[in-house]
Every structure is written in C-alpha cells, then in structure tokens.
Scaffold this motif. Sequence first.
Motif, short mmCIF file in Angstrom:
data_model
loop_
_atom_site.label_atom_id
_atom_site.label_comp_id
_atom_site.label_asym_id
_atom_site.label_seq_id
_atom_site.Cartn_x
_atom_site.Cartn_y
_atom_site.Cartn_z
N GLU A 11 37.86 -30.98 -9.68
CA GLU A 11 36.89 -30.49 -10.79
C GLU A 11 35.51 -30.37 -10.43
O GLU A 11 34.70 -29.57 -10.95
CB GLU A 11 36.93 -31.65 -11.96
CG GLU A 11 38.37 -31.63 -12.57
CD GLU A 11 38.68 -30.22 -13.36
OE1 GLU A 11 37.86 -29.65 -13.86
OE2 GLU A 11 39.85 -30.27 -13.49
N LEU A 12 34.98 -31.23 -9.69
CA LEU A 12 33.64 -31.09 -9.23
C LEU A 12 33.45 -29.90 -8.00
O LEU A 12 32.37 -29.13 -8.31
CB LEU A 12 33.05 -32.40 -8.39
CG LEU A 12 33.17 -33.56 -9.18
CD1 LEU A 12 32.76 -34.78 -8.35
CD2 LEU A 12 32.08 -33.48 -10.38
N VAL A 13 34.49 -29.72 -7.36
CA VAL A 13 34.32 -28.37 -6.63
C VAL A 13 34.05 -27.26 -7.25
O VAL A 13 33.69 -26.26 -7.25
CB VAL A 13 35.59 -28.54 -5.56
CG1 VAL A 13 35.58 -27.01 -4.84
CG2 VAL A 13 35.26 -29.75 -4.53
N ALA A 14 35.22 -27.17 -8.35
CA ALA A 14 35.27 -26.08 -9.13
C ALA A 14 33.86 -25.71 -9.70
O ALA A 14 33.55 -24.45 -10.04
CB ALA A 14 36.68 -26.23 -10.21
N ASN A 15 33.31 -26.83 -10.45
CA ASN A 15 32.04 -26.99 -11.07
C ASN A 15 30.87 -26.15 -10.36
O ASN A 15 30.27 -25.28 -10.58
CB ASN A 15 31.70 -27.85 -11.78
CG ASN A 15 32.32 -28.30 -13.07
OD1 ASN A 15 33.16 -27.54 -13.48
ND2 ASN A 15 31.90 -29.85 -13.64
#
Length: 166
Positions: free
Chosen positions: A60-64
């Motif tokens: 999720e942090l990578v996608a953000n």
Amino acid sequence: MNRPHPPSPRPVFPNPYVVLRWTSCTPNAPAQARAALRGVLGQLGLSGEAISDAVLAVSELVANATEHAPGPYEMRLRLAAAEFVCEIEDADPRVPEIPAFPSDAAFALDPGRRGGGLDALLSLLAERGRGLSIVHELTQGAWGFRCTHNTKIAWASFPANVRCCP
C-alpha cells in the motif's frame, strides 16, 4: 561418516538494507516490490502471516508513493532485535493528509449495504482511499512519515524475531 550440518545462519544484511530501487518508468513496480520484500523476509526466517501482513501493508505504501509522488523511489529494511521497519522513500517532501481511523473494526461489514456478506466486503474493498487504513490496521498503528529537505519516507514497523544486523 555423515555428520549433520549445522543449521544455516540467517543472512547478514547491512542496516539499512536496500531492498529495491525503481523509477516511474519501472514496469509493474509494486509487484516487483512485493516479490523483493517477500524474498528478503523469507531469507530472514519469517514465514506465513508475518510476511503476508508486511507485504500487504508495504504494498500500500509503495502504491501510494508510485501513484502520488515523483521518483526515484527506494525501499529499505531496517532490522532490530524485536522488529523490522520497512521504509519507502520518494522525491516529494510533502506528507499526505492522513485520515482519521475508526476506533472500532476498520472493515466491519454493514448489513445494510448490498445484502452484507461477500457482496458488502467486495464493495468495501473496491473503494479507493483505504490504503492507509489497511497499513494502520496491519501495523497496529506503528507507521508514519518522515520528511527530509527533498524527500519523504513512509515507514511501517512490524514485530519480528530477526537477528539484528551490524
């Protein structure tokens, strides 16, 4: 005479360990990040749910970062005796607006929505903007952002029985 081999020691990684670097032109960077993190955590002796939770939260942090901030990007892992911290660095020094998280179950089903059950769960998961709630839930609130002059670092901490690296 066959002598049993001692168990293989866990690999020793520098602290912090760079798991992956990518740019906005890197094809399928979130999938590459998930695979790279899963591999490193497996090498450290973690398994099952510990890896799955970390990979989902960090994904999720990578996608953000990939969607909302310019690159280049870097994913690092910091190890300590009782935890590991995964960091995602991007080239935008601004911290995103952090939503208020509910004190009860973040993903409780609402029976009034589309009959409840699987339909309600799929509807809930299809909505955008829930990534940081997922991170918050999986890390039990042990995550956040740090800013430097030119970059931002999103981090998430997970309990683990890993040997601390030098």
